[in-house]
Scaffold this motif. Sequence first.
Motif, PDB file in Angstrom:
ATOM      1  N   LEU A 151       0.819  -1.211   0.000  1.00 45.30           N
ATOM      2  CA  LEU A 151       0.000   0.000   0.000  1.00 45.30           C
ATOM      3  C   LEU A 151       0.853   1.261   0.000  1.00 45.30           C
ATOM      4  N   ILE A 152       1.834   1.310   0.887  1.00 47.83           N
ATOM      5  CA  ILE A 152       2.659   2.521   1.018  1.00 47.83           C
ATOM      6  C   ILE A 152       3.507   2.743  -0.224  1.00 47.83           C
ATOM      7  N   SER A 153       4.155   1.689  -0.721  1.00 49.87           N
ATOM      8  CA  SER A 153       5.036   1.852  -1.882  1.00 49.87           C
ATOM      9  C   SER A 153       4.236   2.157  -3.145  1.00 49.87           C
ATOM     10  N   ALA A 154       3.075   1.527  -3.307  1.00 48.50           N
ATOM     11  CA  ALA A 154       2.263   1.769  -4.499  1.00 48.50           C
ATOM     12  C   ALA A 154       1.694   3.188  -4.497  1.00 48.50           C
ATOM     13  N   ALA A 155       1.198   3.636  -3.342  1.00 46.53           N
ATOM     14  CA  ALA A 155       0.660   4.999  -3.253  1.00 46.53           C
ATOM     15  C   ALA A 155       1.748   6.033  -3.513  1.00 46.53           C
ATOM     16  N   THR A 156       2.955   5.773  -3.024  1.00 52.95           N
ATOM     17  CA  THR A 156       4.058   6.705  -3.222  1.00 52.95           C
ATOM     18  C   THR A 156       4.492   6.742  -4.679  1.00 52.95           C
ATOM     19  N   ALA A 157       4.671   5.565  -5.286  1.00 53.86           N
ATOM     20  CA  ALA A 157       5.115   5.501  -6.679  1.00 53.86           C
ATOM     21  C   ALA A 157       4.095   6.135  -7.614  1.00 53.86           C
ATOM     22  N   PRO A 182      -3.106  13.263 -14.759  1.00 58.62           N
ATOM     23  CA  PRO A 182      -4.252  12.482 -14.286  1.00 58.62           C
ATOM     24  C   PRO A 182      -4.777  12.998 -12.951  1.00 58.62           C
ATOM     25  N   SER A 183      -5.670  12.214 -12.329  1.00 61.25           N
ATOM     26  CA  SER A 183      -6.344  12.634 -11.097  1.00 61.25           C
ATOM     27  C   SER A 183      -5.653  12.060  -9.858  1.00 61.25           C
ATOM     28  N   GLY A 184      -5.205  12.951  -8.976  1.00 57.64           N
ATOM     29  CA  GLY A 184      -4.550  12.513  -7.742  1.00 57.64           C
ATOM     30  C   GLY A 184      -5.502  11.785  -6.800  1.00 57.64           C
ATOM     31  N   HIS A 185      -6.729  12.305  -6.654  1.00 55.43           N
ATOM     32  CA  HIS A 185      -7.717  11.651  -5.795  1.00 55.43           C
ATOM     33  C   HIS A 185      -7.993  10.229  -6.272  1.00 55.43           C
ATOM     34  N   THR A 186      -8.130  10.090  -7.584  1.00 54.21           N
ATOM     35  CA  THR A 186      -8.425   8.763  -8.143  1.00 54.21           C
ATOM     36  C   THR A 186      -7.286   7.790  -7.913  1.00 54.21           C
ATOM     37  N   ILE A 187      -6.060   8.246  -8.180  1.00 60.17           N
ATOM     38  CA  ILE A 187      -4.907   7.359  -8.047  1.00 60.17           C
ATOM     39  C   ILE A 187      -4.730   6.885  -6.616  1.00 60.17           C
ATOM     40  N   LEU A 188      -4.809   7.794  -5.653  1.00 61.05           N
ATOM     41  CA  LEU A 188      -4.629   7.380  -4.264  1.00 61.05           C
ATOM     42  C   LEU A 188      -5.762   6.468  -3.796  1.00 61.05           C
ATOM     43  N   SER A 189      -6.987   6.836  -4.123  1.00 59.64           N
ATOM     44  CA  SER A 189      -8.136   6.054  -3.672  1.00 59.64           C
ATOM     45  C   SER A 189      -8.165   4.670  -4.306  1.00 59.64           C
ATOM     46  N   PHE A 190      -8.000   4.596  -5.633  1.00 59.86           N
ATOM     47  CA  PHE A 190      -8.131   3.291  -6.278  1.00 59.86           C
ATOM     48  C   PHE A 190      -6.880   2.436  -6.099  1.00 59.86           C
TER      49      PHE A 190
END
Length: 287
Positions: free
Chosen positions: A142-148, A187-195
């Motif tokens: 979760l942490i590495s994917a959200a950061t990348a 792209p959308s930051g909200h979308t990337i973090l949420s999904f």
Amino acid sequence: MKSIFKTPNKLLPIFLALFLCFNTTKAQVVKRDSLPSSWELLKYDGISAFGGIKNTYTQPLRWKKEDFITAGAVVLGTAALYIIDEQSSDWFIAQEKDIPPLIRDIGWYSGKPVNNYSLTSAIYLYGLFTKNEKVRKTGVLLISAATAAGLLQTFTKTALGRARPGVGEGKWSFKPFSEEEGYHTFPSGHTILSFTTAYAIGKQFDNPFVKGGIYTLGLIAPASRLWAGAHWLTDIGLSIAISIAVVDTIDNYLNRDRNYGNIDPHKTKISWDFQMGPGRIGIRGTF
């Protein structure tokens, strides 16, 4: 009526409880004193997270034919959505008045970086201090994917400078490297973090109904950005594709190159050596 989601932190127990209630039953049962210390695990996980981020950015160098075909399909799909960007934006904005405030609040807060990292950190720390291998690895993912994914979208949307629907200049308006917030949509930051978070958690379950429920929660933030006129449909579509690609890349890396299948992170694998000499012959296993 005052929304119960006015305080972002009230979101965290809901998502955290949903994740832990399904994973605790699958926890690896071991004697805690047989495991490495929390500090040793933390160091190992930090290296794993950094490796996952690095692997994400270098993965295109290792793409094969099928990977290029998938990337091409994403490009074509984004281009197809681009054709209806303005019409779809008008339709979504017209629906906002009918969306319950609770849903709008969930969409807004679940895509905020502070809330996302609070949730992912809580999952990781739970796995670290309870030494639950499955939850700990999920936290690293979760942490590495959200950061990348987050760093990628931050650079991309600033470099492209695409205008948001609310600016009123249409889908063809771009101001590369603009400092104006109205030109940071693709792209959308909200979308990337949420999904990214929803997809990474959903991968931990085999039940399709559980997966579907988690993915649905992850799609509320993207939908809320369309209702608010903050993003085009192409922004959302590409962001979801990025989330899936990043999570899958890091998950494959953790499964392939990092040792989360055994208790001791210092033990990489079992090796067998065939030995033969004067008066002896046999096989020695190193654990």
